[in-house]
Design a protein around this motif. Structure first.
Motif, PDB file in Angstrom:
ATOM      1  N   GLY A   1       0.813  -1.316  -0.076  1.00 12.30           N
ATOM      2  CA  GLY A   1      -0.038   0.023   0.265  1.00 12.30           C
ATOM      3  C   GLY A   1       0.354   0.809   0.238  1.00 12.30           C
ATOM      4  N   LYS A   2       1.814   1.200  -0.509  1.00  9.30           N
ATOM      5  CA  LYS A   2       2.491   2.043  -0.048  1.00  9.30           C
ATOM      6  C   LYS A   2       3.409   2.814  -1.683  1.00  9.30           C
ATOM      7  N   GLY A   3       2.746   2.573  -3.353  1.00 10.09           N
ATOM      8  CA  GLY A   3       3.537   2.353  -3.491  1.00 10.09           C
ATOM      9  C   GLY A   3       2.985   4.058  -4.724  1.00 10.09           C
ATOM     10  N   GLU A   4       2.317   4.546  -3.566  1.00  9.74           N
ATOM     11  CA  GLU A   4       1.900   5.959  -4.432  1.00  9.74           C
ATOM     12  C   GLU A   4       3.503   7.039  -3.931  1.00  9.74           C
ATOM     13  N   SER A   5       3.847   6.399  -3.164  1.00  3.09           N
ATOM     14  CA  SER A   5       5.108   7.494  -1.962  1.00  3.09           C
ATOM     15  C   SER A   5       6.186   7.320  -2.596  1.00  3.09           C
ATOM     16  N   ILE A   6       6.038   6.915  -4.140  1.00  4.86           N
ATOM     17  CA  ILE A   6       7.319   6.380  -4.305  1.00  4.86           C
ATOM     18  C   ILE A   6       6.844   7.046  -5.945  1.00  4.86           C
ATOM     19  N   GLU A   7       8.725   8.170  -6.183  1.00  5.66           N
ATOM     20  CA  GLU A   7       8.769   8.453  -7.672  1.00  5.66           C
ATOM     21  C   GLU A   7       8.796   7.339  -8.444  1.00  5.66           C
ATOM     22  N   VAL A   8       8.915   8.092  -9.802  1.00  8.42           N
ATOM     23  CA  VAL A   8       8.968   6.466 -10.698  1.00  8.42           C
ATOM     24  C   VAL A   8       9.300   7.142 -12.063  1.00  8.42           C
ATOM     25  N   ILE A   9      10.142   6.437 -12.577  1.00 10.98           N
ATOM     26  CA  ILE A   9      10.735   7.364 -14.293  1.00 10.98           C
ATOM     27  C   ILE A   9      10.902   6.154 -14.959  1.00 10.98           C
ATOM     28  N   ASN A  10       9.751   6.084 -16.085  1.00  8.56           N
ATOM     29  CA  ASN A  10       9.579   5.111 -17.158  1.00  8.56           C
ATOM     30  C   ASN A  10      10.904   5.745 -18.611  1.00  8.56           C
ATOM     31  N   ALA A  11      11.838   4.970 -18.251  1.00  6.60           N
ATOM     32  CA  ALA A  11      12.637   6.457 -18.775  1.00  6.60           C
ATOM     33  C   ALA A  11      12.737   5.882 -21.223  1.00  6.60           C
ATOM     34  N   TYR A  12      12.786   6.637 -21.653  1.00 10.84           N
ATOM     35  CA  TYR A  12      12.185   5.970 -23.142  1.00 10.84           C
ATOM     36  C   TYR A  12      11.100   5.424 -23.866  1.00 10.84           C
ATOM     37  N   MET A  13      10.122   6.416 -23.165  1.00  3.64           N
ATOM     38  CA  MET A  13       9.079   5.492 -23.260  1.00  3.64           C
ATOM     39  C   MET A  13       7.772   7.482 -24.844  1.00  3.64           C
ATOM     40  N   THR A  14       9.273   7.763 -24.213  1.00  7.69           N
ATOM     41  CA  THR A  14       8.489   8.967 -25.281  1.00  7.69           C
ATOM     42  C   THR A  14      10.056   9.368 -25.739  1.00  7.69           C
ATOM     43  N   ASP A  15      10.511  10.396 -26.893  1.00  7.90           N
ATOM     44  CA  ASP A  15      11.605  10.926 -26.649  1.00  7.90           C
ATOM     45  C   ASP A  15      12.325  12.015 -26.441  1.00  7.90           C
ATOM     46  N   THR A  16      11.269  12.720 -25.097  1.00 11.48           N
ATOM     47  CA  THR A  16      11.512  13.590 -23.415  1.00 11.48           C
ATOM     48  C   THR A  16      12.712  13.198 -23.073  1.00 11.48           C
ATOM     49  N   ASP A  17      13.936  13.583 -22.762  1.00 13.80           N
ATOM     50  CA  ASP A  17      14.792  13.574 -21.745  1.00 13.80           C
ATOM     51  C   ASP A  17      14.116  13.424 -20.057  1.00 13.80           C
ATOM     52  N   TYR A  18      14.581  12.438 -19.863  1.00 14.79           N
ATOM     53  CA  TYR A  18      14.578  12.168 -18.898  1.00 14.79           C
ATOM     54  C   TYR A  18      15.124  12.610 -17.599  1.00 14.79           C
ATOM     55  N   THR A  19      15.938  12.682 -18.401  1.00 15.66           N
ATOM     56  CA  THR A  19      17.298  14.306 -17.623  1.00 15.66           C
ATOM     57  C   THR A  19      16.779  14.890 -16.109  1.00 15.66           C
ATOM     58  N   PRO A  20      15.851  15.940 -16.374  1.00 16.37           N
ATOM     59  CA  PRO A  20      15.307  17.006 -15.415  1.00 16.37           C
ATOM     60  C   PRO A  20      13.977  16.216 -14.721  1.00 16.37           C
ATOM     61  N   GLU A  21      13.648  15.077 -14.528  1.00 17.07           N
ATOM     62  CA  GLU A  21      12.930  14.619 -13.830  1.00 17.07           C
ATOM     63  C   GLU A  21      13.900  13.782 -12.610  1.00 17.07           C
ATOM     64  N   ILE A  22      15.100  13.514 -12.681  1.00 23.81           N
ATOM     65  CA  ILE A  22      16.042  13.175 -12.225  1.00 23.81           C
ATOM     66  C   ILE A  22      17.186  13.923 -11.407  1.00 23.81           C
ATOM     67  N   ILE A  23      17.031  15.485 -11.563  1.00 21.88           N
ATOM     68  CA  ILE A  23      17.425  16.518 -11.218  1.00 21.88           C
ATOM     69  C   ILE A  23      16.614  16.930  -9.967  1.00 21.88           C
TER      70      ILE A  23
END
Length: 139
Positions: free
Chosen positions: A26-48
């Protein structure tokens, strides 16, 4: 002290782990996720952005799917550039290690030793189930 968790993976593995954590704990929503390469958008800003939310008194764990993979490399690069030693990175992550570290006492300070012990306990042991075995002898 707040503890934050990010799961960053190729494809939707992170989303799947988040879903499993919801079902099991019951704790999945408290975790942030990055699903990389699902689009052409760079996910680096999400990490930062995740790194920037970690205050000095907080701790964070970033789980990645493949050691040395592109997602792992970007995470390591951004954490090193931020010079943050209160952010731990665990690669080749599986559900067992995430659960193990997620359920540490909230006031427990995470150390390298705690991470290493959790890794030892959570390492995958692949098992082929022999379908001709008696059910009692499988487990």
């Amino acid at each position: 002290m707040e503890r934050k968790i990010l799961i960053a993976t190729h494809g939707e593995m992170a989303k799947g782990l988040q879903s499993s954590l919801n079902v099991l704990a019951g704790k999945g929503e408290s975790i942030e996720v990055i699903n990389a390469y699902m689009t052409d958008t760079d996910y680096t800003p999400e990490i930062i952005q995740f790194i920037e939310t970690i205050n000095e008194e907080d701790q964070a764990i970033i789980f990645t799917d493949l050691y040395g993979g592109s997602v792992n490399q970007k995470v390591v690069t951004e954490v090193l550039q931020a010079k943050r030693n209160n952010i731990f990175i665990v690669s080749n992550a599986n559900l067992a290690i995430i659960l193990s570290l997620m359920f540490l006492a909230e006031d427990q300070v995470i150390t390298d030793e705690i991470i290493e012990d959790a890794i030892k306990e959570s390492q995958v042991q692949l098992v082929k189930i022999n379908q001709t075995q008696e059910e009692d002898s499988i487990f």
